[in-house]
Design an enzyme around this catalytic site. Structure first.
Site, PDB file in Angstrom:
ATOM      1  N   LEU A   1       0.829  -1.197   0.000  1.00 62.49           N
ATOM      2  CA  LEU A   1       0.000   0.000   0.000  1.00 62.49           C
ATOM      3  C   LEU A   1       0.863   1.246   0.000  1.00 62.49           C
ATOM      4  O   LEU A   1       1.928   1.278   0.615  1.00 62.49           O
ATOM      5  CB  LEU A   1      -0.894   0.028   1.243  1.00 62.49           C
ATOM      6  CG  LEU A   1      -2.055  -0.953   1.326  1.00 62.49           C
ATOM      7  CD1 LEU A   1      -2.812  -0.741   2.629  1.00 62.49           C
ATOM      8  CD2 LEU A   1      -2.998  -0.791   0.149  1.00 62.49           C
ATOM      9  N   LYS A   2       0.406   2.277  -0.683  1.00 64.96           N
ATOM     10  CA  LYS A   2       1.069   3.580  -0.634  1.00 64.96           C
ATOM     11  C   LYS A   2       0.251   4.469   0.300  1.00 64.96           C
ATOM     12  O   LYS A   2      -0.793   4.982  -0.058  1.00 64.96           O
ATOM     13  CB  LYS A   2       1.143   4.199  -2.029  1.00 64.96           C
ATOM     14  CG  LYS A   2       1.731   5.609  -2.044  1.00 64.96           C
ATOM     15  CD  LYS A   2       3.197   5.587  -1.695  1.00 64.96           C
ATOM     16  CE  LYS A   2       3.804   6.997  -1.799  1.00 64.96           C
ATOM     17  NZ  LYS A   2       3.430   7.859  -0.654  1.00 64.96           N
TER      18      LYS A   2
END
Length: 1142
Positions: free
Chosen positions: A191-192
């Protein structure tokens, strides 16, 4: 502290002499050895009862406590030989460790009081001469570099290198799938989180942001990290903080995190909590940094109870293709819940993060980061998950003291006050030394530090490589600054012959990373150019014994370095090891790129310019037509709403969500379609009362820089209402001499009707303009704001392009670049055959106003100089950058597509000239070719060039397109742009538009089957008699899965077979008076049966007026009820089709 107080030492780009560097290499701490020991120790503890898990520490180094304490005492707001009194400094107060009971609370309070009292007493007893810190008046100026001068440089903190992908995103995806399919690698996806980079190297090693330290960003990071220790360890937090600091100091480890807070300005959504997740662990050692693999990061974090990110691994062709298909399906409407659920279903391994994005940040997800890792990564991850279960959170339910938001709210006077309060509340067990944040940090080191560092002998291999890197960047004039500061942590060790500094390598433009990558391909031994790059530098004089010791160390280790060179990383070739792609979601980009980044355009240039901006962005992203219409409607409404509410006062981008979030929430409530468009809205976190104070403006160091995808400043047109007749137009030429721009300008100037409107056209030739050219263009723009200006001058680089952008912005104009059409290379937008033609044209000219013609003795050198101004840009990057900046691009035809290859003699002379140019500029920089060491070589080459071009004149004339044709093509393109009929070339794959998967069947074969059935069966003949199947049956398919009915992952699972052929057996025709369909049975691909998610696979061939095609699904039920007719096809007919997405 203000930006002016901490203005960095920017080193100029003058040419430096680089000394001969000797090399050696040494790693005191092996990552693999540590990790193996960690696994072993875990296994041993499992067999020895429930003893407390601890890492076995190494032997302690000499204490640095006294030095650290003295630094705090040594810093005042005045410089010189002053003693420090109690009133001249602020002293850190400790929150202490977390309390779990009244007894513990009392103990913690007593401990904190004792600690503070001790610091106070030490402060009163000591006085330190500040001149020692600054080396007794101008010490660096008095420090002379001679044969006994050495430099020692070590990386103190860093993040991953930034690798610019030269290939398109689609090409990278194909390569990733290929590598995973062949068992060469695994795809890792994380995930960013939407925050900013924060790095921590211990209480002495320091805390760092992307390009800075000692400011509010790092103070917030230290506070959040310290608080997370309290949450994880409870009453043991103080003890574990000290152990953690000691461990990473002794082993020279840097921890990189994504810092997510509501106090440092708005991104896509204000987080519900302030937190950080570890994104990298770097073993710095005394050489090249070693980055832990993700399994190693998770093991490290679980040992120290640090927060980890959500990670997925894809190790099969099916899973990796399903992942990319799932992203494509979710791109336009994906949120954290839907994305995580889909990836959990298709991944081979899913490792949830210790911080749940949905709970701590919210539903708006910035994106995903996908990268290639070792094919052993899945096995490695399974071992780590088995040996390192998720740690407990002993701080749950315990009073953690004031929160970040409470502290910032209570200290609103200035940045300095907030920093003090945050560090005081962290506590001395975690942050005993505050010297990096004190005012004296504003005392920048003299600019000569860098020069003397590069001139001194390197004391170890790390210094050799860092000198090599910095020298190259300066020699090539990369857009970067080398900011030097005094290192207060080394105050006790300073003497006139022993100086200590911190250096920040601040890369200003992504082009530097791309150009540096090219240099690495030519020089494999170069160290990477890292993001977040901080060095400790020591300049010292060495006596004979020390010199001998250094020389011996060099000889001992140089063999190890030479033998250790490798062209692979974890079994992957370097090019493949760096394969990475960032995949963002439209619901995030709507907020950041379209709303936040468009504020300045909306308020300064009005709704029309804002509409042009957001439409251009969506076109570049490849947004589906339906989504563009929906977003346009919403953004137009937003523009009216915010301008009415704010008037002429622009809304601050740091708190834009205060207005945008309520607007989006109300808009989403109107319909389910609006809710899907917005993604998620509501539960706004109010930040006005606790937003961090940054003197000089939010984000002075660029750590929360406005995201550019592409740069929002460009207001150039891409849609019909952006080039209005009340605006002007600048036509300019990013080319090379000889590209026929002046001849083209003359033709355009004399063309009847101009560009198809009534705006006057004028041309300004650069060779005839006295003084600075582009300011002259700006003056003409202001005099004639509605005119079309042909800027007859080469515009070869970003500096000129930026001037043109600013000119457009200030004078309400649009700009259109015209470039010669050429295939280009991987490192230059112009191929050698184009360069040969340009040179040939130049050497045919006579009496050129700029004196670049056949009589110019160094014409070839000048041409090579222009050619190298584009060095480092691939053709695709060159074109994409121009489109992103200016919204349009005109290509002037140059070479015939069916031309024969460039003769060997021409290739040879051009390559010889390029090599000579590289040698010349490496030694002499921009010195003219008739000066310097290569004067004779240049004279010989210039003559040889003319001879070979002359000998190939017939060939060079034959491969060029007729000039009249080129002019006509350019004129047509310009007129389209002026009318608004121009379509922006998409630089991104069209995403998010897939609705269903199906097997596409050839319509002609379906019609042939129906004709055959009609001739064999009277019922079929009667049914088809009054139906014009040619009008109705335009397409034929068997639906496999529908996004709305079957879900994203079901649809994504067919991506493995995309465009593959599959046999379809048709065995019956079912019909009523309202609809008809062929019953289908799907075959196999690669021995794997293709199964439709529909209960009844079929091909709908006809429906009556007002009957939707999906009603054909009810035919089997109607047949069972006697309401439908069936005609069997015996024997069945097999027709082949392909699996496609629609």
């Amino acid at each position: 502290m203000s930006a002016s107080q901490r203005f960095p030492c920017i080193i100029s780009h003058s040419s430096l002499h680089k000394p001969t560097l000797s090399s050696f290499y040494y790693f005191p701490f092996s990552r693999s050895r540590w990790f193996s020991a960690l696994i072993m120790s875990q296994n041993q503890r499992r067999g020895s009862g429930n003893r407390e898990q601890q890492w076995k520490p190494k032997s302690k180094p000499k204490s640095v406590t006294s030095a650290s304490a003295s630094v705090d005492e040594a810093v005042t707001t005045k410089l010189g030989g002053l003693s420090i009194s109690e009133g001249q400094i602020w002293k850190p107060k400790s929150y202490g460790t977390v309390v779990g009971s009244n007894t513990t609370a009392a103990a913690v309070a007593a401990s904190a009081t004792t600690s503070t009292t001790t610091v106070d007493l030490q402060t009163e007893k000591r006085s330190v001469d500040l001149s020692k810190i600054f080396l007794k008046s101008n010490s660096i100026e008095n420090f002379r570099v001679d044969n006994s001068t050495y430099s020692l440089a070590q990386i103190r903190a860093t993040f991953y290198p930034k690798f610019e992908n030269e290939k398109s995103d689609q090409e990278i995806r194909i390569r990733m799938i290929e590598m995973v399919s062949k068992g060469l690698a695994t795809l890792e996806v994380s995930l960013k989180h939407s925050g900013s980079l924060f790095m921590y190297a211990g209480n002495v090693g320091g805390a760092y942001a992307k390009n800075s330290f000692g400011n509010i960003y790092t103070a917030v990071g230290v506070f959040v990290l310290g608080r997370m220790f309290r949450e994880a360890w409870g009453s043991k937090a103080g003890e574990m903080q000290a152990q953690f600091n000691d461990f990473i100091e002794r082993n020279r480890i840097s921890i990189s995190m994504e810092l997510v807070t509501a106090v440092l300005g708005d991104h896509g959504q204000r987080p519900r909590e302030d937190y950080a997740v570890v994104t990298a662990v770097t073993e710095l050692g005394h050489g090249k940094p070693k980055f832990y693999s993700t399994p190693e990061v998770i093991a490290f974090c679980r040992k120290w109870r640090l927060p980890t990110n959500h990670v997925w691994l894809f190790s099969t062709r099916k899973s990796v293709t399903s992942f990319f298909a799932a992203y494509d399906l979710l791109y336009e409407e994906g949120t954290a819940t839907s994305v995580c659920r889909a990836l959990d279903e298709v991944a081979d391994i899913s490792v949830p993060g210790s911080k749940d994005h949905i709970k701590v940040q919210g539903e708006i997800l910035e994106g995903l980061v996908a990268r290639i890792v070792s094919h052993e990564s899945s096995k490695h991850m399974e071992e780590v998950l088995k040996d390192h279960p998720p740690p407990p959170g002993d701080g749950a339910g315990i009073d953690l003291g004031s929160s970040l938001r409470e502290i910032c709210a209570a200290n609103r006077s200035d940045e300095k006050q907030q920093i003090k309060a945050l560090l005081r509340n962290v506590g001395s067990s975690f942050c005993p030394d505050h010297s990096d944040w004190c005012d004296s940090h504003s005392r920048n080191a003299d600019r000569s530090v860098l020069y003397k560092f590069l001139q001194a002998h390197p004391a170890d291999y790390s210094t050799v490589k860092l000198q090599e890197m910095i020298s190259l960047m300066k020699e090539k004039r990369f857009p970067a600054a080398f900011k030097c500061y005094h290192n207060f942590h080394k105050a006790e060790s300073v003497s006139s012959d022993n100086l200590f500094y911190k250096m920040v390598i601040h890369v200003h433009s992504d082009s530097a990373f791309r150009r540096y990558q090219k240099e690495m391909r030519h020089k494999p031994g170069l160290w990477p150019l890292y993001r977040g790059f901080f060095l400790d530098i020591n300049l010292f004089k060495a006596n004979k014994e020390r010199v001998a010791e250094i020389a011996k160390s060099n000889n001992d280790v140089v063999g190890h370095v030479n033998n250790g060179n490798t062209s692979t990383i974890d079994g992957l070739a370097n090019e493949d090891a760096n394969l990475m792609i960032k995949l963002k979601f439209l619901t995030y980009k709507l907020r950041t790129f379209l709303i936040r980044n468009g504020l300045s355009i909306l308020f300064k240039d009005g709704p029309a310019a804002y509409k042009a901006y957001y439409l251009r962005q969506m076109k570049i992203w490849g947004t589906s037509a339906g989504k563009q219409r929906a977003l346009s409607k919403m953004l137009d409404e937003w523009a009216v709403y915010i301008r009415r509410k704010c008037g002429n006062r622009q809304l601050s981008s740091a708190i834009y969500l205060s207005e945008a979030e309520p607007f989006l929430e109300q808009y989403a409530k109107r319909s389910p379609e609006n809710q899907a468009l917005v993604g998620s809205a509501g539960n706004l976190v109010r930040t006005e009362d606790f937003l961090a104070v940054v003197e000089g403006g939010m984000d002075e160091e660029g750590d929360l820089a406005t995201e550019r995808e592409p740069a929002p400043e460009s207001l150039s047109p891409s849609v019909k209402d952006t080039i209005q007749r009340k605006e002007g137009l600048i036509v300019f030429f990013p080319g090379i001499p000889g590209c026929a721009k002046s001849a083209l300008c003359r033709e355009l100037l004399n063309t009847a009707g101009g560009l198809g409107d009534d705006r006057p056209v004028q041309s300004l030739m650069g060779d005839l303009i006295k003084g600075r050219y582009w300011p002259k263009i700006a003056d003409e723009r202001r005099k004639k704001p509605y005119s079309i200006i042909l800027a007859d001058k080469n515009a070869p680089n970003e500096e000129v392009w930026k001037q043109i952008e600013n000119m457009c912005h200030s004078t309400r104009a649009s700009a259109v670049p015209i470039i010669p059409d050429s295939e280009g290379t991987d490192s230059n937008p112009f191929a050698l055959d184009a360069l040969a033609v340009f040179m040939f044209r130049v050497l045919q000219r006579v009496n050129h106003p700029g004196n670049l013609d056949k009589s110019s003795p160094n014409a070839g050198y000048v041409m090579l100089m222009f050619y190298h101004l584009y060095d480092g840009k691939s053709r695709k990057y060159f074109e994409d950058e121009l489109v992103e900046r200016f919204g349009s691009l005109v290509k002037m035809p140059l070479l015939k597509p069916d031309r024969s290859p460039l003769p060997a003699s021409l290739i040879s002379v051009l390559e010889e000239g390029i090599n000579l140019y590289n040698l010349h500029t490496k030694r002499h920089g921009r010195l003219e070719s008739n000066k310097g060491s290569y004067t004779q070589e240049w004279t010989k080459w210039e003559k040889k060039l003319r001879d070979i071009l002359s000998a190939n004149a017939e060939y060079l004339n034959s491969i060029q397109v007729p000039f009249e044709f080129a002019v006509q093509q350019v004129l047509e393109q310009l007129r389209k742009i002026a009318k608004g009929d121009y379509t922006v070339p998409s630089t991104e794959k069209k995403l998010g538009t897939v609705v269903f998967a199906a097997v596409n069947l050839p319509v002609a074969e379906i019609k042939g089957l129906l004709d055959k059935l009609s001739g064999m069966n009277t019922n079929v003949e009667a049914f088809l008699k009054d139906k014009n199947m040619d009008d109705f049956l335009k397409k034929a398919h068997v639906t496999l899965a529908h996004k709305k009915s079957h879900g994203v992952t079901s649809l994504a699972s067919y991506s493995l077979y995309l465009h593959r052929e599959v046999p379809v057996e048709l065995n019956a025709l079912l019909f009523t008076d309202k609809m008809a369909a062929l019953q289908a049975q799907l075959g196999s691909i690669d021995d794997e049966k293709i199964v439709s998610k529909n209960a009844w696979p079929h091909v709908t061939i006809w429906t009556g007026v007002g009957v939707p095609p999906k009603e054909a699904n009810t035919l089997p039920q109607l047949l069972s009820e006697g309401k439908a007719t069936v005609v069997e096809i015996n024997p069945p007919i097999t027709i082949s089709g392909t699996v496609e997405f629609y």
